[in-house]
Design a protein around this motif. Structure first.
Motif, mmCIF file in Angstrom:
data_model
loop_
_atom_site.group_PDB
_atom_site.id
_atom_site.type_symbol
_atom_site.label_atom_id
_atom_site.label_comp_id
_atom_site.label_asym_id
_atom_site.label_seq_id
_atom_site.Cartn_x
_atom_site.Cartn_y
_atom_site.Cartn_z
ATOM 1 N N GLY A 125 0.780 -1.222 0.000
ATOM 2 C CA GLY A 125 0.000 0.000 0.000
ATOM 3 C C GLY A 125 0.812 1.273 0.000
ATOM 4 N N ALA A 126 2.119 1.167 0.274
ATOM 5 C CA ALA A 126 2.943 2.379 0.392
ATOM 6 C C ALA A 126 3.112 3.096 -0.935
ATOM 7 N N ALA A 127 2.993 2.370 -2.061
ATOM 8 C CA ALA A 127 3.147 2.987 -3.383
ATOM 9 C C ALA A 127 1.834 2.946 -4.149
ATOM 10 N N SER A 128 0.729 3.029 -3.429
ATOM 11 C CA SER A 128 -0.591 3.062 -4.051
ATOM 12 C C SER A 128 -1.196 4.449 -3.904
ATOM 13 N N LEU A 129 -2.171 4.719 -4.726
ATOM 14 C CA LEU A 129 -2.825 6.031 -4.728
ATOM 15 C C LEU A 129 -4.326 5.828 -4.763
ATOM 16 N N VAL A 130 -5.039 6.570 -3.911
ATOM 17 C CA VAL A 130 -6.500 6.555 -3.916
ATOM 18 C C VAL A 130 -6.995 7.957 -4.261
ATOM 19 N N LEU A 131 -7.870 8.039 -5.254
ATOM 20 C CA LEU A 131 -8.506 9.292 -5.631
ATOM 21 C C LEU A 131 -9.919 9.281 -5.058
ATOM 22 N N ASN A 132 -10.193 10.223 -4.177
ATOM 23 C CA ASN A 132 -11.432 10.222 -3.402
ATOM 24 C C ASN A 132 -12.408 11.270 -3.936
ATOM 25 N N GLU A 133 -13.465 10.818 -4.594
ATOM 26 C CA GLU A 133 -14.542 11.701 -5.050
ATOM 27 C C GLU A 133 -15.876 11.117 -4.581
ATOM 28 N N SER A 134 -15.939 10.857 -3.279
ATOM 29 C CA SER A 134 -17.096 10.183 -2.700
ATOM 30 C C SER A 134 -18.187 11.144 -2.239
ATOM 31 N N ILE A 135 -17.935 12.425 -2.285
ATOM 32 C CA ILE A 135 -18.883 13.531 -2.057
ATOM 33 C C ILE A 135 -19.571 13.413 -0.697
ATOM 34 N N SER A 136 -20.814 12.967 -0.606
ATOM 35 C CA SER A 136 -21.491 12.968 0.691
ATOM 36 C C SER A 136 -20.827 12.015 1.684
ATOM 37 N N ASN A 137 -19.995 11.122 1.193
ATOM 38 C CA ASN A 137 -19.272 10.197 2.077
ATOM 39 C C ASN A 137 -17.796 10.560 2.233
ATOM 40 N N PHE A 138 -17.434 11.792 1.854
ATOM 41 C CA PHE A 138 -16.049 12.226 2.003
ATOM 42 C C PHE A 138 -15.474 11.926 3.389
ATOM 43 N N PRO A 139 -16.135 12.357 4.493
ATOM 44 C CA PRO A 139 -15.518 12.150 5.812
ATOM 45 C C PRO A 139 -15.259 10.686 6.116
ATOM 46 N N LYS A 140 -16.223 9.828 5.837
ATOM 47 C CA LYS A 140 -16.048 8.400 6.131
ATOM 48 C C LYS A 140 -14.930 7.793 5.304
ATOM 49 N N VAL A 141 -14.866 8.145 4.030
ATOM 50 C CA VAL A 141 -13.824 7.569 3.178
ATOM 51 C C VAL A 141 -12.445 8.020 3.633
ATOM 52 N N TRP A 142 -12.276 9.317 3.903
ATOM 53 C CA TRP A 142 -10.982 9.797 4.381
ATOM 54 C C TRP A 142 -10.583 9.081 5.668
ATOM 55 N N GLN A 143 -11.488 8.976 6.614
ATOM 56 C CA GLN A 143 -11.147 8.373 7.893
ATOM 57 C C GLN A 143 -10.812 6.891 7.758
ATOM 58 N N HIS A 144 -11.658 6.156 7.020
ATOM 59 C CA HIS A 144 -11.465 4.705 6.955
ATOM 60 C C HIS A 144 -10.336 4.286 6.016
ATOM 61 N N LEU A 145 -9.906 5.160 5.130
ATOM 62 C CA LEU A 145 -8.701 4.852 4.359
ATOM 63 C C LEU A 145 -7.461 4.880 5.250
ATOM 64 N N ARG A 146 -7.499 5.683 6.308
ATOM 65 C CA ARG A 146 -6.413 5.782 7.283
ATOM 66 C C ARG A 146 -5.060 6.000 6.591
ATOM 67 N N PRO A 147 -4.941 6.994 5.755
ATOM 68 C CA PRO A 147 -3.711 7.151 4.972
ATOM 69 C C PRO A 147 -2.518 7.553 5.824
ATOM 70 N N GLU A 148 -1.355 7.022 5.470
ATOM 71 C CA GLU A 148 -0.122 7.305 6.188
ATOM 72 C C GLU A 148 0.848 8.170 5.393
ATOM 73 N N VAL A 149 0.844 8.015 4.086
ATOM 74 C CA VAL A 149 1.879 8.609 3.245
ATOM 75 C C VAL A 149 1.348 9.855 2.556
ATOM 76 N N ALA A 150 2.085 10.955 2.650
ATOM 77 C CA ALA A 150 1.700 12.167 1.931
ATOM 78 C C ALA A 150 1.623 11.876 0.441
ATOM 79 N N GLY A 151 0.526 12.315 -0.176
ATOM 80 C CA GLY A 151 0.336 12.068 -1.598
ATOM 81 C C GLY A 151 -0.358 10.761 -1.920
#
Length: 617
Positions: free
Chosen positions: A425-451
């Protein structure tokens, strides 16, 4: 024979632009001719490389994804006024996200009786000749200009890119009449050295010593400090500076409407994500006595929640601290500074250490700071437990309700990426356009790496699919890992953003240019956000109990088969499946399907689309 178009294309390449995302029209004969000249006279390739985009919105979104990943501008070439308009909401997104992109549009010829090469010879050239073409996009651009002569085309390209790559970074718009781009130029203009060192972007600036000392001393005396940011993580080096300050003084950090990874999720002082709806801001906001707002679109909404009346507030922004392109924007602050976050936060840390040393009171080792650190760590652990519980709690299956939740889906996605990709997962990228679910997606992705997670930075839907194509190309250019691109690019879309993304174009491009990515659709049956906006104003009104379909914000009663749209657009190359209904529901089906989809992308190098049916609007 060389033309202004020859010089224009060479100037782009000399300036480091590797790719042009294009949608051709009647204003581009000289560009098409020169590209073929390059292929014939060279090795069959062109500089820059051309990415054909059957839709202008997708073209600009792809260029945005490329620039977000590389930090370098791409070019977009569109057709006169109509192509300029067809870039649509993507123009808003590149502006608001401060993404450097060079946009070029041709314009109708100004001659009509064969006076010049390129003269009008098609009926549309009268219809497409408008008084001020650049006015269509001028208020979104950092710079607009007309190329009036082939001999000066290179200078216009360099000036445009100098502005686009200076804070506040953003798009620039160049345009030229067809006759100008057909103008013959001397070969010496093309062979002249590219003197790019004389066209630098503006060097980042820091805080004045007085400002750094003022902020540092206030933090040292603070009992309840807070840092709020939205996009500091666009510069990964700034994250390190932020963590130094946060760790030094045990300051909680909140991401408000983030569009970049600003703090590693596991950092004990990371206090979560808010998209500023009522009752969702950090509990630290109301009691904070010192607040640093740094690289932030909007730290709070006064009508919902706001800072304490006696809080001391400081605002830092690298390029536009007063948001001068926003009609109205204000934060009650005692100090507003234009300063690069990486430099400014480093200065504040240095000032804190200096003041503490000079005082001789060992303020940085007080029990108060230690107690605050312990409390923040405890709160962070509680947040993790809450997320864990949400991810593992599946709804009881019934005929009338969804069998999957957003935490279920994103939790499985995160674990699948970690277990199936080479870099875990360290060299993966997620593009988040979940709109009404933005907060949940950001939180549950639990990202560690800038970018590692990005959003559009704007509010126009339809960014993610095109951005995935551009980000894939950009990842290969940058050599994200061991000289190669991303292990995996995953797109999470919702609230109709899949349809806004013009999947018929995006997946065609993905196949043509071999840019496979995973798409997760959070299918709630339409657009939930307009309904939420209505409830925010009329919580108990007539529409409060009406389903989305009746409110005309739903796609029901029969929704499109999204995954098969991608399959059709790619002539069967993409893989697609719908889950969350019937036999394809619950934990086992979700884990099996996501794992299979990830394998399709990683091993078969094809796009995969998982249409996840969640609670309907």
């Amino acid at each position: 024979m060389y033309t202004a178009s020859s010089l224009f294309l060479k100037s782009l390449a000399d300036a480091g632009i590797t790719h042009a995302f294009v949608n051709w029209g009647s204003d581009h004969p000289a560009l098409l001719e020169d590209l073929e000249r390059q292929r014939v006279e060279g090795d069959g390739r062109t500089k820059p490389e051309i990415v054909t985009c059957p839709n202008e919105m997708v073209a600009l979104s792809a260029a945005q994804g490329y620039a977000q990943v590389t930090g370098k501008p791409a070019a977009v070439i569109v057709h006169v006024d109509v192509g300029t308009q067809a870039m649509a909401g993507a123009t808003h997104n590149v502006d608001r996200s401060r993404t450097p992109v060079l946009i070029y549009a041709g314009a109708s010829p100004f001659s009509s009786e064969k006076e010049l090469k390129g003269t009008r010879n098609e009926w549309i050239m009268w219809l497409q000749d408008i008084p001020d073409q650049a006015a269509i996009v001028r208020q979104y651009m950092r710079f607009t200009t007309q190329i009036s002569s082939g001999s000066t085309a290179s200078q216009y390209v360099r000036r445009s890119l100098q502005i686009a790559t200076s804070d506040p970074k953003g798009p620039v718009y160049l345009w030229a009449r067809r006759e100008v781009m057909e103008e013959e130029v001397s070969e010496s203009l093309l062979t002249a050295p590219a003197d790019l060192q004389q066209w630098p972007s503006i060097d980042p600036s820091g805080l004045s010593p007085t400002a750094a000392t003022r902020i540092a001393s206030t933090f040292l005396s603070s009992r309840s400090p807070l840092i709020i940011t939205s996009f500091l993580g666009r510069n990964p080096r700034a994250v390190s500076s932020l963590l130094q300050l946060s760790t030094l003084l045990a300051i909680p950090v909140v991401s408000a409407c983030p569009n970049a990874v600003n703090v590693p999720f596991s950092h004990p002082f990371f206090s979560g994500v808010t998209f500023l709806s009522p009752g969702t801001h950090s509990e630290h906001l109301a009691r904070a006595d010192t607040i640093l707002v740094v690289d932030c679109d909007n730290p709070w909404i006064p009508a919902n929640e706001r800072q304490a009346s006696d809080a001391r507030v400081f605002v830092l922004d690298s390029g536009d601290p007063l948001k001068h392109t926003v009609g109205f924007w204000h934060v009650d602050a005692e100090l507003v500074c234009r300063a690069d976050a990486e430099l400014a936060l480093g200065q504040i840390v240095e000032s804190v250490r200096r003041i503490d040393s000079e005082a001789g009171e060992l303020a940085l080792r007080t029990q108060e700071i230690e107690a605050r650190a312990q409390l923040l760590s405890t709160q962070h652990a509680a947040m993790v437990r809450s997320l864990d519980e949400a991810e593992t709690s599946y709804p009881a299956p019934t005929l009338d309700s969804a069998s999957l939740t957003v935490p279920n889906i994103i939790g499985v996605l995160r674990r699948s990426i970690a277990s199936q990709t080479p870099s875990r997962g360290a060299a993966s990228l997620v593009l988040n356009e979940s709109i009404s679910n933005f907060p949940k997606v950001w939180q549950h992705l639990r990202p560690e790496v800038a970018g590692s997670v990005l959003s559009s930075g704007g509010s126009s839907l339809g960014w993610a699919l095109g951005a995935a194509v551009g980000a894939y190309i950009g990842g290969e250019v940058m050599g994200v890992k061991d000289g190669k691109g991303f292990d995996l690019i995953a797109v999470v879309v919702g609230d109709g953003s899949f349809m806004f993304g013009v999947p018929s174009s995006a997946y065609w491009m993905a196949r043509k240019y071999n840019t496979p990515f995973l798409t997760i659709i959070l299918n709630n049956g339409g657009w939930k956000s307009p309904k939420l906006s209505m409830l925010g104003v009329h919580p108990t009104g007539h529409g409060s109990k009406a389903p989305g379909e009746k409110l005309s914000v739903g796609f029901g009663p029969i929704c499109p088969d999204y995954s098969q749209i991608a399959v059709a657009a790619s002539a069967g190359w993409a893989w697609g499946k719908r889950i969350g209904t019937g036999n394809e529901s619950g934990n086992e089906a979700l884990e099996r399907t996501i794992a299979e989809a990830v394998d399709v992308v990683l091993k078969e190098r094809r796009c995969a689309v998982v249409d996840c049916v969640i609670e309907s609007i």
